[in-house]
Design an enzyme around this catalytic site. Structure first.
Site, PDB file in Angstrom:
ATOM      1  N   TYR A   1       0.859  -1.184   0.000  1.00  0.00           N
ATOM      2  CA  TYR A   1       0.000   0.000   0.000  1.00  0.00           C
ATOM      3  C   TYR A   1       0.892   1.230   0.000  1.00  0.00           C
ATOM      4  O   TYR A   1       1.822   1.319   0.800  1.00  0.00           O
ATOM      5  CB  TYR A   1      -0.891   0.002   1.251  1.00  0.00           C
TER       6      TYR A   1
ATOM      7  N   GLU B   1      -3.450   7.351  -4.243  1.00  0.00           N
ATOM      8  CA  GLU B   1      -3.374   6.089  -3.518  1.00  0.00           C
ATOM      9  C   GLU B   1      -3.127   4.937  -4.491  1.00  0.00           C
ATOM     10  O   GLU B   1      -3.847   4.788  -5.470  1.00  0.00           O
ATOM     11  CB  GLU B   1      -4.687   5.840  -2.759  1.00  0.00           C
TER      12      GLU B   1
END
Ligand code: GDP
Ligand code: MN
Length: 401
Positions: free
Chosen positions: A119, A207
């Protein structure tokens, strides 16, 4: 404003982030052609991804029963069939709510051999007023869950915007994620690229979940943005014509689009008392006073300083098309605004829409006497409020009944 994954990947690619090559398609035939081309170039696994402004697609389900808004498949036929099950269908994910989202575009890519998922995100840290990169070796899954249960698995690096993201910070993050050897340099390049995208595009968030550690055909490892999400600061959009062109109205709340056609500032909220106000500050004060008397506003609506009769009528129609509305509070302070124009607009709108809900109107300021007279003489069941507090109490009481 949010944009689609394929658009986010385009922007990221421009700033040096490694992204898969992909084709956006709107019909199963286009999908078939795109996959055949990938096959001809040697690809043997393919990924087809529903393009909606919501995450959790992989684990989502279509209303037609088809499972998965993102699929990794092994033949042209399978991808073609998946396209037929996805396009024109409603996908429900954890993030869409039960109503789901219509899929009208899919992204087709050659699938890659992912060894591990990470992530990575760039956002603004409001506590320090600085951008930060957040990263975790626990990628792919729900990051909120990681943050809640194992916060130590998320690493953060604060960036000084005057110097930008520094290579030592890239190495530090890479090390924390276990990316060593040649991957360390690639990670630094990757983080620099996403930070640059965030900065140059005036993004509120970039993101990448997951960033994949991928094994290429010739046995080399590299990093790839498998998924991408970018949120942009609306106030800076005027600086980016290319990004403005990426706006997809089909992904936005229909009432808010209707409102923007009439230059009305409308935001839907969760309560049941609608408000129609002139001026953003007064609109906020009106929402507060509704709350103060124990109810909740159904919307924020600013008709602006010089609203016309048509705008007022449009505003009423927008308010009334929200099924949760149980009462309406109109709060107008006529500074520039002529109260009688508002009153005429209200009367026209009530007649036109056949309003059955309680309506309380508080008018004050420029030409108020004429405005009150127009309302009184209309013969319509409109309650007049003498002050803001009086009007708010009246509408809250009427709705509670
Ligand atoms: P999301 O579910 O909306 O977040 O969609 P993602 O783009 O993140 O895709 C969901 C999952 O599909 C990823 O976490 C990957 O595990 C998988 N996936 C996507 N692209 C590929 C690919 O090229 N190869 C492989 N093996 N898996 C992929
Ligand atoms: Mn994802």
């Amino acid at each position: 404003m949010n944009i689609h994954e394929f658009q986010a990947k385009q922007l990221l690619g421009q700033y040096g982030v490694t992204v898969p090559a992909g084709t956006v398609c709107t019909t199963p035939e286009e999908v078939k052609a795109a996959v055949e081309k990938l096959h001809a170039n040697g690809a043997r696994t393919f990924v087809i991804k529903s393009q909606i402004h919501a995450g959790g697609r992989g684990k989502g389900t279509f209303k037609n029963g088809y499972k998965g808004g993102v699929k990794v498949l092994k033949s042209v036929e399978e991808v073609y069939d998946a396209a037929k099950s996805m396009l024109g269908q409603i996908l429900v994910t954890k993030q869409t709510g039960p109503e789901g989202r219509l899929v009208s575009k899919v992204l087709v890519e050659a699938a890659t051999n992912i060894q591990k998922e990470f992530y990575v995100a760039v956002l603004l840290d409001r506590a320090t007023s600085r951008p930060i990169i957040m990263a975790s070796a626990e990628g792919g899954v729900n990051i909120e869950e990681v943050a809640e249960k194992t916060p130590e698995k998320i690493v953060r690096e604060t960036i000084d915007p005057t110097v930008g993201f520094m290579p030592y910070q890239g190495r530090k993050l890479a090390e924390a994620l276990g990316l060593t050897g040649p991957l360390m340099g690639l990670a630094t390049k990757f983080f620099t690229g996403i930070y640059k995208t965030w900065w140059e595009c005036d993004a509120s968030m970039v993101e990448i979940n997951p960033m994949g550690r991928v094994l290429s055909e010739d046995g080399k490892e590299y990093l790839l943005a498998i998924d991408a999400k970018i949120g942009l600061d609306d106030n800076a959009l005027y600086r980016h014509a290319n990004i403005q062109a990426m706006r997809d109205l089909a992904e936005e709340a229909p009432l808010e689009i209707e409102a923007s056609k009439y230059s009305l500032n409308y935001i839907k909220l969760d309560g049941d008392i609608a408000c129609l106000v002139n001026g953003a500050g007064l609109a906020m004060a009106t929402m507060d006073i509704i709350q103060h008397f124990g109810a909740s506003p159904a919307n924020f609506l600013d008709v602006g300083g010089g609203a016309s009769k048509d705008q007022v009528t449009a505003a009423f129609k927008i308010i009334l098309s929200d099924p949760s509305v149980k009462g309406i509070l109109v709060n107008i302070f006529g500074g520039i605004m002529d109260c009688n124009i508002i009153a005429t607009g209200i009367v026209a709108a009530v007649k036109e829409t056949g309003l059955k809900l309680p309506l309380v109107v508080r008018l004050e300021g420029n030409n108020v006497a004429a405005g009150k007279k127009t309302l009184a003489e209309s013969g319509l069941p409109i309650t007049s409020g003498d002050s803001m507090a009086d009007a708010a109490q009246k509408v809250v009481k009427a709705v509670a009944k």
